[in-house]
Design a protein around this motif. Structure first.
Motif: not given
Ligand SMILES: [Zn+2]
Ligand SMILES: [Zn+2]
Ligand SMILES: [Zn+2]
Ligand SMILES: [Zn+2]
Length: 557
Positions: A92, A95, A102, A105
């Motif tokens: 990701c 992040h 994550c 997400c």
């Molecule tokens: Zn993420």
């Protein structure tokens, strides 16, 4: 959800490649060169310029660690052309953690706790004082009544920086791929603790004698200085002799008393004699004699009072029963203490002696006289100060007036002294200085040990609050995010297992006073919680990046 999966030829590669890549293109993350993401991405790169390499390291470390742990194929990097081409699976970008873990997400991976939203009383989101279950602690802590009272005091005494109730930053969680990546980012943590906090208003101050305990002494009559007994610095008791003045008027007043006493005696005898002969003389004669006696008695009273006004303790009643000779001896050295009398020949000494005695217990702070000098009542000869209590005058800013009240505790430390003295605020000026906009306040300080000296300077503090058990965090471990003061609280399950999410929760906090390295938190965290301290700028940068990506405008202010 921004995936950067770039396929590159599998070539052999040393583990040092990521670092050399970093060195070749400092300030850029791997994704930047291969897949620019437009304006926002560039802004982030600019903003994060300073810590870019760190984030890059975090990214690489995360990938390596995750790969090892899950027995995946280690990603290969091509360094032949010098450009950064990475093989990325499961990452990701937004992040900086593997997409599969994550939590930003996919919040279902790690469900968020209850959202209690804004606390209008304490001015934070998810207020732990009202909802201790938000604390990142294994067991829900107990919030004490004293914690709520302390918060109320802190908010009542001074205006505190306000958080924006509409700010959504507190909902953010900042995640690291692993404990190692937290370490590599240089993030350090510390416990939220209890520690004494003193909130005060300080100002520069000056010590002076308490004028209500300061005596300026002059001779009550003109004369010449006959003897000086005390020097500057000498301690004196109330009534103790400081000097003796030779004042001719004293001799005159004593003579008046002697004469009045003699006249009174004469008139007394006259009245007695006439009264016995009442049968053979006119009544008017007796009345005249009685009037003359009354006048003589009044003269005695006057003469007595004149001497007493000079501080000479004359006892007329005892004088009346004495012989003339005894009266003269008694009056000659009136008011002169025995230890001085013994040095004098009482037969030949002058009758003009006027003692100057201290009216208070204290010490000689000034002496402006020497034996033989001519003095008069307008000239101050001694100043005696009772230094057991001194005045502190402090200049404090006009803005702090609302917080001050007579009776508050005041501390003072003289310049160059390690000794702190504590007293009480007892006066606040009703006017401010035109130029400096400072207001004078005054405290009475005890000084029985004599540490304080008149006309010395130092720093004074008016104690507004003295909280022995305040909730504190290290100074500098919270951050202003444009509309909210935040800290990063480590998740309570952080160390449960290698797989547990390495998450820091963004928490809005309301700060109180700072003492040295401790900053008081009025509300926002509870003792025992763990927050990022050193290196928390890395989290701040990540927060900034996340929220720019999410289009949160308040963070960019
Ligand atoms: Zn993420
Ligand atoms: Zn609250
Ligand atoms: Zn916001
Ligand atoms: Zn905000």
């Amino acid at each position: 959800m921004n995936h950067s999966v770039i396929h590159a030829p599998e070539t052999s590669l040393g583990l040092s490649s990521p670092e050399s890549d970093v060195n070749n293109s400092p300030g850029k993350s791997p994704g930047t060169t291969t897949k620019p993401r437009g304006k926002i991405r560039r802004i982030v790169s600019l903003v994060l310029g300073g810590i870019g390499p760190t984030l890059v390291l975090i990214g690489f470390a995360a990938v390596f660690y995750f790969g090892h742990r899950n027995d995946w194929k280690i990603p290969k990097f091509a360094a032949l052309t010098g450009s950064a081409e990475a093989v990325r699976t499961d990452w990701c970008e937004e992040h900086s953690v593997p997409e599969s873990i994550c939590v930003q997400c996919d919040p279902t991976l790690m469900p968020k706790g209850p959202d209690y939203r804004w606390c209008p009383e304490h001015g934070v989101h998810n207020c732990p004082l009202h909802h201790p279950d938000v604390a990142q602690l294994k067991e829900t802590p107990t919030v004490l009544a004293s914690d709520l009272e302390r918060a109320a005091r802190a908010l009542a005494i001074a205006p505190r920086k306000e958080n924006n109730s509409a700010c959504a930053v507190y909902e953010t969680r900042i995640q690291f791929a692993s404990v190692e990546s937290v370490k590599q980012a240089g993030v350090d943590v510390e416990l939220v603790e209890r520690h004494p906090i003193v909130e005060s208003i300080s100002g520069s101050g000056e010590i002076v004698y308490d004028p209500t305990r300061l005596a300026s002494l002059a001779s009550r009559l003109p004369g010449s200085v006959w003897m000086v007994q005390k020097n500057v610095g000498d301690k004196v008791a109330k009534g103790e002799l400081l000097a003796v003045i030779d004042a001719p008027e004293v001799g005159n007043l004593k003579s008046n008393l002697l004469r009045s006493l003699a006249e009174e005696k004469l008139q007394q005898q006259n009245v007695s004699r006439l009264t016995q002969a009442r049968e053979v003389i006119a009544g008017s004669l007796i009345l005249d004699a009685e009037a003359a006696l009354a006048k003589a008695q009044a003269d005695v009273l006057n003469a007595e009072q004149s001497l007493r006004n000079l501080g000479l303790p004359v006892q007329v009643d005892s004088l009346r029963s004495m012989s003339d000779r005894q009266v003269l001896d008694s009056l000659r050295l009136l008011g002169i203490p025995d230890e001085i009398r013994s040095q004098l020949d009482s037969q030949t000494a002058t009758t003009n002696l006027l003692p100057i005695v201290s009216p208070i217990d204290g010490a000689i702070s000034k002496r402006t006289v020497a034996p033989g000098e001519v003095v008069d009542p307008t000239r101050i000869l001694f100043q005696v100060a009772d230094t057991r209590q001194m005045w502190l005058t402090l200049s404090v800013p006009l803005e702090s007036m609302d917080q001050l009240a007579v009776g508050q505790s005041v501390r003072f430390q003289a310049d160059g002294s390690r000794h702190e003295v504590q007293g009480q605020l007892d006066w606040i000026s009703t006017a401010a200085d035109k130029q400096t906009r400072m207001v004078q306040i005054r405290a009475v300080l005890p000084n029985s040990d004599g540490h304080l000296r008149s006309e010395t300077f130092g720093r004074g503090q008016v104690i507004l609050r003295n909280e022995p058990d305040a909730i504190v965090i290290p100074k500098g471990s919270s951050h202003w995010e444009g509309c909210c003061q935040v800290v990063f609280v480590r998740d309570k399950s952080y160390f449960d297992s290698p797989e547990s999410f390495k998450v820091f929760h963004v928490r809005s906090v309301r700060l109180g006073a700072t003492n040295g390295n401790y900053t008081e938190v009025i509300s926002g965290v509870l003792p025992g919680e763990v927050i990022a301290t050193v290196g928390s700028d890395v989290l701040r940068a990540q927060l900034l990046k996340n929220n720019l990506g999410a289009g949160c405008d308040c963070v960019a202010e």
